[in-house]
Write a protein that holds these residues in place. Sequence first.
Motif, PDB file in Angstrom:
ATOM      1  N   PHE A 215      21.369  47.535  84.002  1.00  0.00           N
ATOM      2  CA  PHE A 215      21.780  46.155  84.029  1.00  0.00           C
ATOM      3  C   PHE A 215      22.795  45.712  83.033  1.00  0.00           C
ATOM      4  O   PHE A 215      23.157  44.596  83.121  1.00  0.00           O
ATOM      5  CB  PHE A 215      20.464  45.159  83.728  1.00  0.00           C
ATOM      6  N   HIS A 216      23.217  46.762  82.274  1.00  0.00           N
ATOM      7  CA  HIS A 216      24.272  46.508  81.178  1.00  0.00           C
ATOM      8  C   HIS A 216      25.739  47.010  81.703  1.00  0.00           C
ATOM      9  O   HIS A 216      25.602  48.286  82.363  1.00  0.00           O
ATOM     10  CB  HIS A 216      23.788  46.960  79.831  1.00  0.00           C
ATOM     11  N   ILE A 217      26.681  46.646  81.374  1.00  0.00           N
ATOM     12  CA  ILE A 217      28.070  47.192  81.652  1.00  0.00           C
ATOM     13  C   ILE A 217      28.065  48.573  81.205  1.00  0.00           C
ATOM     14  O   ILE A 217      28.644  49.506  81.811  1.00  0.00           O
ATOM     15  CB  ILE A 217      29.257  46.251  81.213  1.00  0.00           C
ATOM     16  N   PHE A 218      27.839  48.920  80.027  1.00  0.00           N
ATOM     17  CA  PHE A 218      27.699  50.342  79.551  1.00  0.00           C
ATOM     18  C   PHE A 218      26.946  51.193  80.593  1.00  0.00           C
ATOM     19  O   PHE A 218      27.476  52.282  80.533  1.00  0.00           O
ATOM     20  CB  PHE A 218      27.470  50.205  78.095  1.00  0.00           C
ATOM     21  N   GLY A 219      25.956  50.877  80.681  1.00  0.00           N
ATOM     22  CA  GLY A 219      24.828  51.808  81.110  1.00  0.00           C
ATOM     23  C   GLY A 219      25.272  51.965  82.610  1.00  0.00           C
ATOM     24  O   GLY A 219      25.482  53.024  83.391  1.00  0.00           O
ATOM     25  N   MET A 220      25.798  50.974  83.410  1.00  0.00           N
ATOM     26  CA  MET A 220      26.358  50.976  84.727  1.00  0.00           C
ATOM     27  C   MET A 220      27.678  51.734  85.112  1.00  0.00           C
ATOM     28  O   MET A 220      27.496  52.513  85.786  1.00  0.00           O
ATOM     29  CB  MET A 220      26.425  49.853  85.061  1.00  0.00           C
ATOM     30  N   ALA A 221      28.607  51.268  84.236  1.00  0.00           N
ATOM     31  CA  ALA A 221      29.972  51.593  84.477  1.00  0.00           C
ATOM     32  C   ALA A 221      30.133  53.030  83.828  1.00  0.00           C
ATOM     33  O   ALA A 221      30.592  54.160  84.372  1.00  0.00           O
ATOM     34  CB  ALA A 221      30.780  50.861  84.213  1.00  0.00           C
ATOM     35  N   VAL A 222      30.106  53.063  82.369  1.00  0.00           N
ATOM     36  CA  VAL A 222      30.447  54.039  81.853  1.00  0.00           C
ATOM     37  C   VAL A 222      29.558  55.532  81.832  1.00  0.00           C
ATOM     38  O   VAL A 222      29.837  56.498  81.650  1.00  0.00           O
ATOM     39  CB  VAL A 222      30.671  53.855  80.093  1.00  0.00           C
ATOM     40  N   ASN A 223      28.536  55.084  82.360  1.00  0.00           N
ATOM     41  CA  ASN A 223      27.321  56.030  82.400  1.00  0.00           C
ATOM     42  C   ASN A 223      27.212  56.655  83.959  1.00  0.00           C
ATOM     43  O   ASN A 223      27.466  57.482  84.565  1.00  0.00           O
ATOM     44  CB  ASN A 223      25.894  55.781  81.534  1.00  0.00           C
ATOM     45  N   LEU A 224      26.353  55.466  84.597  1.00  0.00           N
ATOM     46  CA  LEU A 224      26.204  55.858  86.209  1.00  0.00           C
ATOM     47  C   LEU A 224      27.296  56.166  86.927  1.00  0.00           C
ATOM     48  O   LEU A 224      27.458  57.231  87.723  1.00  0.00           O
ATOM     49  CB  LEU A 224      25.439  54.550  86.586  1.00  0.00           C
ATOM     50  N   PHE A 225      28.047  55.150  86.956  1.00  0.00           N
ATOM     51  CA  PHE A 225      29.470  55.260  88.089  1.00  0.00           C
ATOM     52  C   PHE A 225      30.205  56.265  87.556  1.00  0.00           C
ATOM     53  O   PHE A 225      30.869  56.969  88.510  1.00  0.00           O
ATOM     54  CB  PHE A 225      30.047  53.788  88.215  1.00  0.00           C
ATOM     55  N   CYS A 226      30.399  56.502  86.208  1.00  0.00           N
ATOM     56  CA  CYS A 226      31.451  57.689  85.775  1.00  0.00           C
ATOM     57  C   CYS A 226      30.758  58.988  86.304  1.00  0.00           C
ATOM     58  O   CYS A 226      31.462  59.754  86.669  1.00  0.00           O
ATOM     59  CB  CYS A 226      31.423  57.501  84.385  1.00  0.00           C
ATOM     60  N   ALA A 227      29.342  59.137  86.063  1.00  0.00           N
ATOM     61  CA  ALA A 227      28.777  60.448  86.696  1.00  0.00           C
ATOM     62  C   ALA A 227      29.209  60.868  87.890  1.00  0.00           C
ATOM     63  O   ALA A 227      29.304  61.814  88.673  1.00  0.00           O
ATOM     64  CB  ALA A 227      27.329  60.438  86.174  1.00  0.00           C
ATOM     65  N   VAL A 228      28.796  59.564  88.786  1.00  0.00           N
ATOM     66  CA  VAL A 228      28.976  59.733  90.269  1.00  0.00           C
ATOM     67  C   VAL A 228      30.255  59.940  90.746  1.00  0.00           C
ATOM     68  O   VAL A 228      30.692  60.830  91.617  1.00  0.00           O
ATOM     69  CB  VAL A 228      28.426  58.426  91.154  1.00  0.00           C
ATOM     70  N   ALA A 229      31.384  59.362  90.113  1.00  0.00           N
ATOM     71  CA  ALA A 229      32.709  59.462  90.363  1.00  0.00           C
ATOM     72  C   ALA A 229      33.174  60.903  90.133  1.00  0.00           C
ATOM     73  O   ALA A 229      34.018  61.579  90.788  1.00  0.00           O
ATOM     74  CB  ALA A 229      33.588  58.560  89.493  1.00  0.00           C
ATOM     75  N   THR A 230      32.417  61.607  89.224  1.00  0.00           N
ATOM     76  CA  THR A 230      32.840  63.115  88.855  1.00  0.00           C
ATOM     77  C   THR A 230      31.938  64.067  89.460  1.00  0.00           C
ATOM     78  O   THR A 230      32.310  65.281  89.200  1.00  0.00           O
ATOM     79  CB  THR A 230      32.887  63.464  87.249  1.00  0.00           C
ATOM     80  N   GLY A 231      30.807  63.529  90.220  1.00  0.00           N
ATOM     81  CA  GLY A 231      30.140  64.646  90.937  1.00  0.00           C
ATOM     82  C   GLY A 231      29.141  65.357  89.918  1.00  0.00           C
ATOM     83  O   GLY A 231      28.555  66.431  90.237  1.00  0.00           O
TER      84      GLY A 231
END
Length: 517
Positions: A215-231
């Motif tokens: 629910f925080h920008i760091f966990g959401m973007a730099v962690n979750l979405f970054c991981a999905v973006a790179t497979g």
Amino acid sequence: MDKNKNLMSVYELLKEASLKYGDQEVIYDLKQRFSYKQLKNDVDHLAGGLKSKGIDKGDRVAVSLPNWYENVVVLFAIAKIGAIVVPFSPKYKSFEVERILKNAEPKILIATEEFDHHVKFQKALTIVPEVITVRCVVEGLETYEDLMNTGMSAEEVTIDVNEDLFCLLYTSGTTGVPKGVMVPHRALVGNSACTVGSEINCNEEDVFLIAAPLFHIFGMAVNLFCAVATGARIVLIEKYHPELMLEMVQQEKVTIHSGVPTMFIKELEVEHFDSYDLSSLRAGIVGASPIPANKVKEIRDRFGMNLCQSFGITETCSVTITPYDDDEKSIIETLGKALPGVEIKIVDENRLQLPPGETGEIAIKGFGNMKGYYKMPEQTKAVTDDEGWYYSGDLGTMDENGYIRFIGRQKEMIIRGGLNIYPQEIEAVLTKHPKVMDVAIIGIPDEILGETVCAVLQLKEGKESSEEEIITYLRERIATHKLPSKVVFTMEFPVTASGKIQKMQLKERITSEITIG
């Protein structure tokens, strides 16, 4: 990384990853393992369920869940139908939750039993038309499984990544009343997930350890979405515990470990730290709050990974990063340079740009910038201008090569007898004390000087100290006018859900104790 990802919506990010990495594992939540294909399938089913409840593009959906697999499904499902996520911590107190719900006016709240300890579901229904429960059953309320089993489909809506919002992120309130930050898809996908992923050379061979809250920008973007973006593969941690983090690095061969400073510091204090096999670690990002240079070096050395520093805030997503292949001195002592697509300048009180080396407010312009504060035009106007600059309230310097150094918050700056004192400078010195675990420097009222310095310290387990010892230690290292007039020892600090010390709350507590005393 493919630059076209910068133009994707949050759901498109998952859709492409599912096509490319289908049967590869995407999430291990310490109970089950899920593939990219399975995640997308669950997302599509839940999107249909949300559609059956009348959720359309632009509608708000409040989400109050821990770091569960279901939380990930919910985020992407809401994105698919073009609705807007309103995420917040399940640990928030009643007044915090009510303020968010009344401001955001969501059509649905998706929450769990933990949420019910603070605000009863029936009470929430006086604000929100419908509540959906996850991993719990409440009479009269539909469940996550009910939505998953509606059998309805939901078409993917067209998203303008520059204009359409993915979420309303409510600021943690460390400096005042929380505000709903309007974050478009482009900010989370292009600015944070893709750009940051490129900067630390992420790919499908990486394994992310994610304990930062989603629910925080760091966990959401730099962690979750970054991981999905790179497979990449994700090890998702519901509840942070330092020993568990080290165990998972060893067991799951984690390569990317990003977190807030407190996380790394607690892990370094784990007994028998050196007995864990951390050799798989390759890189990570430390951010969300300041960290002293000596701690960055210690983490890099003892974890054996290329830890980079990053600066970012909810209103702008990621702003800077220390280049992956940079010299260690720059990585340890600075927050790095502006990310591609981001501009930074240091300005004075009149918002005029200052020359290199001078301290001023950090101003940011880039495609990660928010679209404003929800329903708060005056507050938005106060921190932005017509040229697209956001004025952060953070103080820093920039050198001739574009490297940023963080000095502190404008509102945290202490003015003692007309002299400016930056808390972070004193905090950086005290973190080097062998007995100190964590520290916060705050200003307390003084009738003669206006303000004086107060040091609040949390000592390492089993250690003892005194005000005299701390003052003696500081006297040899900082100017006399910066010395604390009071030293307070505490067992723990009040912190936000993302791990930041709540200095305003701490200041109120200490000031009250002094007044009563």
